[in-house]
Design a protein around this motif. Structure first.
Motif, PDB file in Angstrom:
ATOM      1  N   GLY A 175       0.801  -1.226   0.000  1.00 15.89           N
ATOM      2  CA  GLY A 175       0.000   0.000   0.000  1.00 15.89           C
ATOM      3  C   GLY A 175       0.825   1.263   0.000  1.00 15.89           C
ATOM      4  N   GLU A 176       2.043   1.209   0.557  1.00 13.21           N
ATOM      5  CA  GLU A 176       2.907   2.389   0.582  1.00 13.21           C
ATOM      6  C   GLU A 176       4.035   2.290  -0.430  1.00 13.21           C
ATOM      7  OE1 GLU A 176       4.286   3.327   4.458  1.00 13.21           O
ATOM      8  OE2 GLU A 176       2.290   3.774   5.241  1.00 13.21           O
ATOM      9  N   GLY A 177       4.209   1.114  -1.039  1.00 19.06           N
ATOM     10  CA  GLY A 177       5.233   0.953  -2.062  1.00 19.06           C
ATOM     11  C   GLY A 177       6.643   1.163  -1.555  1.00 19.06           C
ATOM     12  N   LEU A 178       6.882   0.906  -0.250  1.00 18.23           N
ATOM     13  CA  LEU A 178       8.193   1.121   0.346  1.00 18.23           C
ATOM     14  C   LEU A 178       8.786  -0.205   0.805  1.00 18.23           C
ATOM     15  CD1 LEU A 178       7.289   4.221   2.535  1.00 18.23           C
ATOM     16  CD2 LEU A 178       8.382   4.245   0.309  1.00 18.23           C
ATOM     17  N   VAL A 179      10.060  -0.158   1.210  1.00 25.28           N
ATOM     18  CA  VAL A 179      10.682  -1.339   1.798  1.00 25.28           C
ATOM     19  C   VAL A 179       9.997  -1.614   3.127  1.00 25.28           C
ATOM     20  CG1 VAL A 179      12.828  -2.291   2.694  1.00 25.28           C
ATOM     21  CG2 VAL A 179      12.866  -0.814   0.665  1.00 25.28           C
ATOM     22  N   PRO A 180       9.553  -2.849   3.363  1.00 25.96           N
ATOM     23  CA  PRO A 180       8.806  -3.147   4.597  1.00 25.96           C
ATOM     24  C   PRO A 180       9.593  -2.800   5.847  1.00 25.96           C
ATOM     25  CG  PRO A 180       8.702  -4.985   3.039  1.00 25.96           C
ATOM     26  CD  PRO A 180       9.715  -4.025   2.491  1.00 25.96           C
ATOM     27  N   ASP A 181       8.911  -2.188   6.798  1.00 27.35           N
ATOM     28  CA  ASP A 181       9.486  -1.885   8.108  1.00 27.35           C
ATOM     29  C   ASP A 181       9.166  -3.051   9.037  1.00 27.35           C
ATOM     30  OD1 ASP A 181       8.958  -0.692  11.018  1.00 27.35           O
ATOM     31  OD2 ASP A 181      10.481   0.536  10.035  1.00 27.35           O
ATOM     32  N   ASP A 182      10.192  -3.726   9.537  1.00 22.32           N
ATOM     33  CA  ASP A 182       9.984  -4.954  10.314  1.00 22.32           C
ATOM     34  C   ASP A 182       9.101  -4.723  11.531  1.00 22.32           C
ATOM     35  OD1 ASP A 182      11.491  -6.385   8.547  1.00 22.32           O
ATOM     36  OD2 ASP A 182      13.346  -6.281   9.708  1.00 22.32           O
ATOM     37  N   GLU A 183       9.319  -3.625  12.224  1.00 21.73           N
ATOM     38  CA  GLU A 183       8.540  -3.367  13.431  1.00 21.73           C
ATOM     39  C   GLU A 183       7.069  -3.138  13.109  1.00 21.73           C
ATOM     40  OE1 GLU A 183       8.491  -0.253  17.224  1.00 21.73           O
ATOM     41  OE2 GLU A 183      10.193  -0.317  15.846  1.00 21.73           O
ATOM     42  N   ARG A 184       6.801  -2.334  12.073  1.00 27.72           N
ATOM     43  CA  ARG A 184       5.407  -2.064  11.690  1.00 27.72           C
ATOM     44  C   ARG A 184       4.724  -3.316  11.151  1.00 27.72           C
ATOM     45  NH1 ARG A 184       5.295   2.794   7.668  1.00 27.72           N
ATOM     46  NH2 ARG A 184       3.053   2.338   7.747  1.00 27.72           N
ATOM     47  N   VAL A 185       5.469  -4.097  10.355  1.00 27.12           N
ATOM     48  CA  VAL A 185       4.898  -5.344   9.830  1.00 27.12           C
ATOM     49  C   VAL A 185       4.529  -6.273  10.979  1.00 27.12           C
ATOM     50  CG1 VAL A 185       5.399  -7.442   8.530  1.00 27.12           C
ATOM     51  CG2 VAL A 185       6.056  -5.225   7.601  1.00 27.12           C
ATOM     52  N   GLY A 186       5.417  -6.403  11.969  1.00 23.45           N
ATOM     53  CA  GLY A 186       5.118  -7.246  13.124  1.00 23.45           C
ATOM     54  C   GLY A 186       3.896  -6.758  13.894  1.00 23.45           C
ATOM     55  N   ASP A 187       3.759  -5.435  14.004  1.00 20.28           N
ATOM     56  CA  ASP A 187       2.620  -4.856  14.731  1.00 20.28           C
ATOM     57  C   ASP A 187       1.299  -5.164  14.037  1.00 20.28           C
ATOM     58  OD1 ASP A 187       1.333  -3.103  16.711  1.00 20.28           O
ATOM     59  OD2 ASP A 187       1.061  -1.740  15.007  1.00 20.28           O
ATOM     60  N   VAL A 188       1.241  -4.937  12.715  1.00 23.78           N
ATOM     61  CA  VAL A 188      -0.028  -5.153  12.019  1.00 23.78           C
ATOM     62  C   VAL A 188      -0.346  -6.644  11.885  1.00 23.78           C
ATOM     63  CG1 VAL A 188       0.096  -2.968  10.784  1.00 23.78           C
ATOM     64  CG2 VAL A 188       1.057  -5.025   9.721  1.00 23.78           C
ATOM     65  N   LEU A 189       0.690  -7.503  11.847  1.00 24.01           N
ATOM     66  CA  LEU A 189       0.426  -8.948  11.834  1.00 24.01           C
ATOM     67  C   LEU A 189      -0.197  -9.391  13.149  1.00 24.01           C
ATOM     68  CD1 LEU A 189       3.597 -10.396  10.038  1.00 24.01           C
ATOM     69  CD2 LEU A 189       1.242 -10.474   9.223  1.00 24.01           C
ATOM     70  N   TYR A 190       0.261  -8.814  14.242  1.00 25.16           N
ATOM     71  CA  TYR A 190      -0.338  -9.141  15.548  1.00 25.16           C
ATOM     72  C   TYR A 190      -1.786  -8.661  15.610  1.00 25.16           C
ATOM     73  CZ  TYR A 190      -1.462  -8.853  20.487  1.00 25.16           C
ATOM     74  OH  TYR A 190      -2.103  -8.970  21.701  1.00 25.16           O
ATOM     75  N   ARG A 191      -2.016  -7.428  15.160  1.00 25.15           N
ATOM     76  CA  ARG A 191      -3.366  -6.862  15.241  1.00 25.15           C
ATOM     77  C   ARG A 191      -4.342  -7.558  14.301  1.00 25.15           C
ATOM     78  NH1 ARG A 191      -1.996  -0.721  14.252  1.00 25.15           N
ATOM     79  NH2 ARG A 191      -4.271  -0.574  14.060  1.00 25.15           N
ATOM     80  N   SER A 192      -3.835  -8.182  13.252  1.00 30.54           N
ATOM     81  CA  SER A 192      -4.706  -8.910  12.328  1.00 30.54           C
ATOM     82  C   SER A 192      -4.738 -10.416  12.628  1.00 30.54           C
ATOM     83  CB  SER A 192      -4.257  -8.681  10.888  1.00 30.54           C
ATOM     84  OG  SER A 192      -2.918  -9.108  10.703  1.00 30.54           O
ATOM     85  N   ALA A 193      -4.246 -10.808  13.796  1.00 28.10           N
ATOM     86  CA  ALA A 193      -4.303 -12.200  14.277  1.00 28.10           C
ATOM     87  C   ALA A 193      -3.569 -13.157  13.348  1.00 28.10           C
ATOM     88  CB  ALA A 193      -5.765 -12.640  14.451  1.00 28.10           C
ATOM     89  N   MET A 194      -2.444 -12.703  12.788  1.00 26.17           N
ATOM     90  CA  MET A 194      -1.663 -13.560  11.894  1.00 26.17           C
ATOM     91  C   MET A 194      -0.264 -13.855  12.426  1.00 26.17           C
ATOM     92  SD  MET A 194      -2.816 -14.929   9.110  1.00 26.17           S
ATOM     93  CE  MET A 194      -1.354 -15.148   8.104  1.00 26.17           C
ATOM     94  N   ALA A 195       0.121 -13.235  13.540  1.00 27.70           N
ATOM     95  CA  ALA A 195       1.502 -13.335  14.016  1.00 27.70           C
ATOM     96  C   ALA A 195       1.894 -14.776  14.330  1.00 27.70           C
ATOM     97  CB  ALA A 195       1.693 -12.442  15.243  1.00 27.70           C
ATOM     98  N   ASP A 196       1.023 -15.493  15.055  1.00 23.10           N
ATOM     99  CA  ASP A 196       1.357 -16.874  15.446  1.00 23.10           C
ATOM    100  C   ASP A 196       1.446 -17.789  14.227  1.00 23.10           C
ATOM    101  OD1 ASP A 196       1.414 -16.078  18.065  1.00 23.10           O
ATOM    102  OD2 ASP A 196      -0.653 -16.702  18.505  1.00 23.10           O
TER     103      ASP A 196
END
Length: 582
Positions: free
Chosen positions: A439-460
């Motif tokens: 959506g932002e067309g940027l290099v993924p930020d590890d911390e932000r990716v980890g945060d949104v994966l947790y909030r979307s119930a995909m981290a585990d």
């Protein structure tokens, strides 16, 4: 014709200095090519003069030919580089413009044009433009220079012998011209058949699961084979003509040699020509066959290219949905939802339907509020949110972002602040983290990716994948389940949040425990406003207010408790999910 030439010039004029350099080196190439036979003649005639008289002259001729051959190699290489690079750059630019243009079209265009047809146009038609602006222009100047200098040299040596060589060239050219016209006609038909074949293949690949489920492999094979045979038939016709025309053009050089040897040999016998001069004339005749052969190819390439340009122009000349709308200034765009959303008597019908899908819808959504939309299947819930996010354009005065009428706003301006997670989830054939950061067309930020994966119930679940976040999901996310694809799509929306988040039935493919977690996280971290389309009471009971759509109309609006009293649909849905108890 003029519109197509104008189309080509609109791209080629940007590279005029490249083409100018190419023309100069091409002119040098042709001049060196027609000069070398003169030294060949001097070298051969010097042999007739005897060893003492001709050895020095022959040595100078050989050295001159060697030097000029090196110059010819360098000049010819540079001329091709200076013509081919602009052709490739034009191809790249045109593909970028085509993609942006296609992205600006509305739903009506894609209803009438299959994906396979569009892909075929981008690949085949743009390749035709590249051939014209690269090798095609090179051949035009090559033919023009060759047919100017070479016949002039031949005429200066013997006008009569020159006329003898023109007769077979003219006959062969007429035959080739008719053959090329037949090839162009069948090439056009083959391109159309190829578009249809591409459309079928993409359609069948997308519906591969359906084909397997209903065991209709044979039917799909027959439909594909039908179009494949059409492509084969047209290709065979082209090959049949080419197998006659190409050898004829290739044998033209041999035909001219025979003519020159017969007529020129008589001149040598009569001592009007020397052996060296006859050799020189034969060399000129050989040089003449190449531009003549190229002329047939150029005519074909330009005719094919013009067919492709006509197809491209139907796309490039079509107006996009937002072409007549002005873009908002960046500061206005970021404040678009600051005063909320107002819907006033919204009615909408699709371009190919006489009946209204939505009728007289009105409500307000303030920043920070959560609104639920519920109703039976097919009542216009998705149509409503597509009007809000700019994919569909309602009439003026029906939908407002603060004081700005949505009908006058560009869709991309609206979607800078409105994020939508729809029912039709699309993931690219890339890693999980790249799909999230898309959506932002940027290099993924590890911390932000980890945060949104947790909030979307995909981290585990991600941790159990072999490569974690760098796991490839396959085309359209084929490696993932429906619920996983939906939650990664949700993570994408959370990664680049807007002021208003719309969730279109995103809980349909998740279990009850995951649903509770998602609801808690979404309500906890919501920003701006939140619209949720769902028929699940566990979701709707936590919103600020809900609206009920039935038959394209808003039949009830209020909080969860209010709707239990005022809406039969809402109350019945609640009773079914609660086991009949209130």
């Amino acid at each position: 014709m003029w519109s197509k030439l104008s189309f080509i010039l609109s791209y080629t004029h940007r590279f005029k200095w490249w083409y100018t350099g190419g023309v100069l080196f091409l002119l040098l190439t042709i001049w060196v090519s027609v000069t070398i036979p003169e030294y060949v003649q001097q070298g051969i005639d010097s042999i007739a003069g005897g060893r003492d008289a001709g050895s020095g002259l022959m040595l100078r001729a050989v050295l001159t030919i060697l030097v000029m051959s090196l110059v010819l190699m360098v000049a010819r290489t540079l001329s091709r580089i200076l013509f081919f690079i602009p052709g490739r750059l034009i191809e790249r630019q045109l593909k970028g413009e085509m993609f942006r243009k296609l992205a600006s079209f509305g739903k009506d265009y894609y209803e009438n044009n299959s994906s396979g047809s569009i892909i075929s146009r981008i690949n085949n038609d743009i390749n035709g433009v590249r051939m014209i602006t690269g090798f095609g222009l090179l051949q035009i100047f090559n033919i023009a220079f060759s047919l100017s200098l070479t016949p002039y040299k031949m005429w200066m040596m013997s006008p009569r012998l020159t006329l003898y060589t023109i007769i077979p060239i003219f006959v062969v050219f007429v035959i080739v011209r008719f053959g090329m016209a037949y090839m162009v006609k069948n090439t056009h038909l083959r391109m159309e058949a190829l578009q249809r074949l591409s459309g079928r293949i993409i359609s069948f690949l997308s519906g591969n699961a359906v084909i397997k489920s209903y065991n209709i492999h044979r039917w799909a094979e027959e439909k594909t084979d039908e179009e494949n045979v059409n492509v084969y038939d047209y290709g065979l016709r082209i090959s049949w003509v080419r197998s006659f025309v190409m050898p004829l053009m290739g044998g033209m050089e041999q035909i001219l040699k025979v003519v020159v040897l017969m007529a020129g040999g008589m001149l040598v016998i009569k001592t009007d020509f020397t052996i060296g001069q006859l050799t020189e004339f034969i060399a000129y005749a050989a040089l003449l066959t190449h531009p003549i052969s190229g002329l047939g190819w150029v005519l074909t390439a330009f005719q094919q290219g013009f067919v492709g340009i006509s197809s491209l122009q139907t796309i490039m000349n079509r107006k996009g949905v937002d072409d007549d709308r002005k873009a908002l200034a960046p500061e206005m765009r970021t404040r678009l939802f600051d005063n909320g959303l107002q819907v006033r008597h919204l009615s909408y019908r699709y371009h190919n339907d006489e009946d209204y899908v939505l009728s007289d819808i009105s409500f307000d959504l303030k920043p920070g509020q959560v609104m639920g939309i519920t109703g039976p299947v097919g009542v216009g819930k998705s149509t409503l949110i597509n009007c809000i996010n700019g994919y569909l354009k309602p009439e003026s005065g029906q939908l407002w972002f603060g004081s700005l009428d949505a009908a006058r706003l560009r869709g991309d301006d609206i979607r800078q602040v409105v994020r939508t997670v729809g029912q039709e989830v699309f993931l690219f054939s890339d890693t999980i983290e790249n799909n999230i950061a898309f959506g932002e067309g940027l290099v993924p930020d590890d911390e932000r990716v980890g945060d949104v994966l947790y909030r979307s119930a995909m981290a585990d679940e991600i941790e159990r994948f072999p490569k974690g976040r760098r796991t490839m999901v396959g085309e359209k996310g084929i490696m993932l389940s429906g619920g996983q694809k939906q939650r990664i799509s949700l993570a994408r929306a959370l990664y680049s949040p807007g002021k208003l988040l719309i969730l279109d039935d995103v809980f349909s493919a998740v279990d009850t425990e995951t649903e509770r977690f998602l609801i808690r996280e979404l309500f906890k971290f919501r920003q701006g406003g939140l619209i949720i389309i769902s028929n699940r009471m566990s979701v709707l009971e936590r919103t600020d207010f809900n609206i009920v759509l039935e038959g394209g109309r808003l039949t009830a609006m209020g909080t969860h408790q209010q709707l239990l009293e005022t809406s039969d649909f809402y109350r019945n849905t609640h009773d079914i999910q609660e086991g009949g108890k209130r």
